[in-house]
Design an enzyme around this catalytic site. Structure first.
Site, PDB file in Angstrom:
ATOM      1  N   LYS A   1     -12.792  -1.011   5.943  1.00 19.28           N
ATOM      2  CA  LYS A   1     -12.568  -0.056   5.073  1.00 19.28           C
ATOM      3  C   LYS A   1     -10.681  -0.217   5.169  1.00 19.28           C
ATOM      4  O   LYS A   1     -10.111   0.538   6.374  1.00 19.28           O
ATOM      5  CB  LYS A   1     -13.201   0.670   4.859  1.00 19.28           C
ATOM      6  CG  LYS A   1     -13.307   2.093   3.235  1.00 19.28           C
ATOM      7  CD  LYS A   1     -14.178   1.341   2.353  1.00 19.28           C
ATOM      8  CE  LYS A   1     -13.907   1.203   1.149  1.00 19.28           C
ATOM      9  NZ  LYS A   1     -15.236   1.279   0.023  1.00 19.28           N
TER      10      LYS A   1
HETATM   11  N1  GLU Z   1     -14.843  -1.341  -2.731  1.00 21.79           N
HETATM   12  C1  GLU Z   1     -15.631  -1.341  -3.189  1.00 21.79           C
HETATM   13  C2  GLU Z   1     -17.324  -1.256  -2.369  1.00 21.79           C
HETATM   14  O1  GLU Z   1     -16.465   0.195  -2.052  1.00 21.79           O
HETATM   15  C3  GLU Z   1     -15.815  -2.949  -3.535  1.00 21.79           C
HETATM   16  C4  GLU Z   1     -15.479  -3.552  -1.709  1.00 21.79           C
HETATM   17  C5  GLU Z   1     -15.653  -5.569  -1.326  1.00 21.79           C
HETATM   18  O2  GLU Z   1     -15.789  -6.001  -2.866  1.00 21.79           O
HETATM   19  O3  GLU Z   1     -14.845  -5.895  -0.108  1.00 21.79           O
HETATM   20  O4  GLU Z   1     -18.223  -1.262  -2.046  1.00 21.79           O
END
Ligand code: GLU
Length: 423
Positions: free
Chosen positions: A113
């Site tokens: 993240k």
């Molecule tokens: N931000 C989204 C999540 O928390 C998508 C993450 C992604 O597509 O890599 O799942």
């Protein structure tokens, strides 16, 4: 001073919550303590402080993070969040949750993240672009299509992904579309990706409704958060005959027991910047919203909103966690005792990363699918994951979150057993 102290207490919370969820399930399944030790840390944590030239020619230093929790099942994957409330512990927790999420739906990724502490509402497009490009260049040393692939999250969007893709490509000297997902369609984005988090969430709500004998048509729903996940989830529920009786955004909530059209609320938000004030509704607070009596409650904003303080007052049949980490472990136990079916975040919102995976596959092979194909594949993956989790829930007589964690942790730990520990 007070704010800093308050913030630091909060810092501990998301990460502590994530680790305690892991430890609880580890104990339940008697997980090898060495694996627990590995998984209770993030593999790689990068903090960057970087200067950006603002419109008034001053230079502002921003702080950002890219944190990779684990990559034993494949390159790490996860969104990038822009918000004033971002802090390292939150990004670490979100990275860990991505590891579980990818494992639950069985896509070949680990978890990561990113986040930048900033207020996008106070920034011009030029400032946002310069901040994004400089941040992308700072984290370019650890991201890449085979290493770690960012995507949109809270207050980031396809345009931000396009800037990251371009910056990374300029560094490499050739176009690298696979370095991010959630790109605009013109640059190799996938059809259906923008709606994917909400679409996947609706598929799991349909699965859950079937299990508890709830007919979506005529049922009532409340949605907290009106961003990419919340607004589209409200629309999709409405299209299935659900009565949307309450929604909210960061400025507050609206309520009408007779229901309203979420598309019109979106138009109102586009005009005024908030859902609040939509004609024919009563203004309520975000906390009041969560306690409204309904059949389906969709927290689609930030973490830690359903706590031991309000869990007893939640009056719904299904909680579908479109947000990451909206329910604290103590609240989880209360909801379980009350017989509420909670579709946990790592399952309920996994549609986003699943279509990100489809986008990455399409980018890497330069072969593109139509939207129907994307959604059919998404439905298969979500239904399979839901059923796997549901079976584990029956077997262990536990809640859906614990069941999802059992599935995820066992898959990750299996990968460690097969790969072994280097050297
Ligand atoms: N931000 C989204 C999540 O928390 C998508 C993450 C992604 O597509 O890599 O799942």
């Amino acid at each position: 001073m007070v704010t800093v102290e308050k913030k630091e207490t909060k810092h501990l919370d998301a990460w502590e919550m994530a680790v305690s969820q892991l430890e609880e399930v580890a104990e339940l399944i008697d997980l090898d303590p060495n694996i627990v030790e590995i998984l209770s840390k993030c593999k790689r944590e990068l903090t960057v402080n970087f200067p950006v030239r603002m419109d008034d020619q001053s230079v502002k230093v921003f702080t950002g993070f890219r944190i990779q929790h684990n990559d034993v099942r494949g390159p790490s994957k996860g969104g990038l969040r822009y918000a004033p409330s971002v802090y390292k512990g939150e990004v670490m927790a979100l990275a860990m949750w991505m590891t579980w999420k990818c494992a639950v739906v069985g896509i070949p990724y680990g978890g990561a993240k990113g986040g930048v502490i900033c207020n996008t509402k106070e920034m011009s497009m030029g400032e946002l672009e310069r901040m994004t490009r400089r941040f992308a260049s700072e984290i370019s040393i650890i991201i890449g299509p085979e290493k770690d692939i960012p995507a949109p999250d809270v207050y980031t969007n396809p345009q931000v992904m396009a800037w990251i893709m371009d910056t990374y490509s300029m560094i490499k000297g050739y176009s690298v579309p696979g370095v991010v997902t959630g790109k605009p369609i013109t640059l190799g984005g996938s059809l259906g990706r923008n709606e994917a988090t909400a679409t996947g969430c609706i598929y799991t709500i349909e699965d859950a409704a079937r299990k508890i004998g709830l007919n979506l048509k005529g049922s009532t729903a409340v949605v907290q958060g009106y961003g990419n996940a919340g607004a589209i989830a409200a629309r999709l529920l409405f299209e299935r005959g659900c009565k949307i009786i309450g929604v909210s955004d960061s400025r507050g909530g609206i309520f009408n027991p007779e229901g309203f059209d979420p598309n019109k609320v979106m138009d109102h938000k586009k005009e005024t910047g908030t859902v609040v004030g939509y004609p024919g509704t009563r203004k309520i607070t975000n906390s009041e919203l969560l306690e409204l009596e309904c059949d389906i409650l969709v927290p689609a904003a930030l973490e830690g909103v359903i706590t031991e303080e309000n869990a007893d007052n939640i009056k719904t049949k299904i909680v579908a966690e479109a947000a990451n980490g909206p329910t604290t472990p103590k609240a989880d136990k209360i909801l379980f005792r009350k017989g509420i079916m909670v579709i946990p975040d790592i399952l309920a919102n996994a549609g986003g990363v699943t279509v990100s995976y489809f986008e990455w596959v399409q980018s890497e092979t330069a072969l593109f699918w139509d939207e129907k194909e994307v959604n059919t594949k998404l439905r298969n993956i979500m239904d399979r994951a839901f059923n796997n989790v549901f079976e584990i829930r029956e077997e262990h007589k536990c809640n859906m979150r614990t069941a999802a964690y059992i599935l995820a942790i066992e898959r990750v730990s299996e990968a460690y057993k097969l790969r072994g520990i280097f050297p």
